[in-house]
Design an enzyme around this catalytic site. Structure first.
Site, PDB file in Angstrom:
ATOM      1  N   ASP A  11       0.800  -1.247   0.000  1.00 58.45           N
ATOM      2  CA  ASP A  11       0.000   0.000   0.000  1.00 58.45           C
ATOM      3  C   ASP A  11       0.828   1.292   0.000  1.00 58.45           C
ATOM      4  O   ASP A  11       0.497   2.244   0.720  1.00 58.45           O
ATOM      5  CB  ASP A  11      -0.945   0.011   1.211  1.00 58.45           C
ATOM      6  CG  ASP A  11      -1.945  -1.134   1.202  1.00 58.45           C
ATOM      7  OD1 ASP A  11      -1.881  -1.963   0.296  1.00 58.45           O
ATOM      8  OD2 ASP A  11      -2.782  -1.201   2.129  1.00 58.45           O
ATOM      9  N   LYS A 109      -6.915  -5.190  -2.816  1.00 54.19           N
ATOM     10  CA  LYS A 109      -7.662  -5.731  -1.670  1.00 54.19           C
ATOM     11  C   LYS A 109      -8.576  -4.653  -1.117  1.00 54.19           C
ATOM     12  O   LYS A 109      -8.343  -3.464  -1.345  1.00 54.19           O
ATOM     13  CB  LYS A 109      -6.692  -6.219  -0.602  1.00 54.19           C
ATOM     14  CG  LYS A 109      -5.816  -5.074  -0.103  1.00 54.19           C
ATOM     15  CD  LYS A 109      -4.800  -5.527   0.900  1.00 54.19           C
ATOM     16  CE  LYS A 109      -3.962  -4.382   1.391  1.00 54.19           C
ATOM     17  NZ  LYS A 109      -4.717  -3.317   2.065  1.00 54.19           N
ATOM     18  N   CYS A 154      -1.980  -2.609   7.643  1.00 53.09           N
ATOM     19  CA  CYS A 154      -1.867  -3.544   6.522  1.00 53.09           C
ATOM     20  C   CYS A 154      -0.564  -4.329   6.522  1.00 53.09           C
ATOM     21  O   CYS A 154      -0.548  -5.497   6.144  1.00 53.09           O
ATOM     22  CB  CYS A 154      -2.106  -2.807   5.215  1.00 53.09           C
ATOM     23  SG  CYS A 154      -3.841  -2.261   5.107  1.00 53.09           S
TER      24      CYS A 154
HETATM   25  C1  VGL Z   1      -4.584   0.784   5.766  1.00 52.10           C
HETATM   26  C2  VGL Z   1      -6.123   1.701   7.184  1.00 52.10           C
HETATM   27  C3  VGL Z   1      -7.110   1.559   6.225  1.00 52.10           C
HETATM   28  C4  VGL Z   1      -3.166   0.376   5.538  1.00 52.10           C
HETATM   29  C5  VGL Z   1      -5.557   0.633   4.797  1.00 52.10           C
HETATM   30  O1  VGL Z   1      -2.730   0.279   4.365  1.00 52.10           O
HETATM   31  O2  VGL Z   1      -2.461   0.143   6.538  1.00 52.10           O
HETATM   32  N1  VGL Z   1      -4.875   1.322   6.953  1.00 52.10           N
HETATM   33  N2  VGL Z   1      -6.814   1.031   5.046  1.00 52.10           N
END
Ligand code: VGL
Ligand code: ZN
Length: 205
Positions: A11, A109, A154
């Protein structure tokens, strides 16, 4: 790194950088570290948080609720977030400075409207797979090195699921940054250690 190891870059997307919708403090600092590390891996896989508009994890979907509050959903506790990483938006795009054209796959995802997925392997209902485990197995991967954003969400959930699935799993600590809300970073560190996930520095890989 050999053919049996993968660098999983979690991410590293605009919305998680300091100017983004769900800014991770100093999240931009992971980019050069990831770029440097990725050059040394035979296998690199990226993930993208990839929510439909109005996703269940967005505080804006729950009247009277604010970001960073926790609510109960059918699959368990859910932290509510600012709208982020909406499919196809600039915020959901990979960070412009990320320089890993050799990445072999991008796993998206969190695309189901009614379930979140911090983990790159299993959604928050803990039963719906993303397919990444099968990909890693078919490719003969035995060791998974996790980095990216955010350490306490994540990255941690992906590392815990990879370790539980039988991969020898590492978190590359200096190639991650945390959100740290409501004690989440301490909890993640505790869970990772208890599960046997090892923390490692990028210079030691
Ligand atoms: C994430 C919160 C919400 C992350 C993704 O990538 O850690 N955190 N969505
Ligand atoms: Zn998300």
């Amino acid at each position: 790194m050999g053919d049996d190891a993968v660098l999983l870059v979690i991410d590293v997307q605009n919305d998680f950088l300091p100017a983004g919708a769900l800014a991770v403090p100093r999240g931009d600092e992971v980019v050069p570290v990831v770029n440097r590390m990725a050059a040394r891996f035979a296998n690199v896989i990226l993930t993208q948080d990839w929510h439909p508009a109005g996703h269940v994890s967005f505080a804006s979907r729950h009247p009277g609720r604010r970001p960073f509050e926790t609510i109960a959903l059918p699959y368990g506790a859910q932290v509510l977030w600012p709208d982020h990483c909406v499919q196809g938006t600039p915020g959901a795009a990979l960070a412009a400075g990320l320089d890993v054209p050799q990445a072999q796959a991008v796993i998206r995802k969190g695309y189901h409207a009614h379930a979140d997925s911090y983990s790159a392997l299993l959604e928050a209902d803990r039963v719906t797979p993303t397919g990444l485990q099968g990909l890693l197995r078919e490719r003969g991967i035995r060791r998974v090195y996790c980095c990216g954003l955010a350490t306490d969400f994540c990255v941690a959930f992906s590392a815990l699921d990879a370790q539980a699935a039988g991969f020898e799993t590492f978190v590359v600590e200096d190639a991650c940054r945390a959100i740290d809300t409501g004690g989440s970073l301490a909890a993640a560190r505790r869970d990772l250690a208890a599960a046997g996930v090892r923390m490692i520095a990028s210079e030691r890989i």
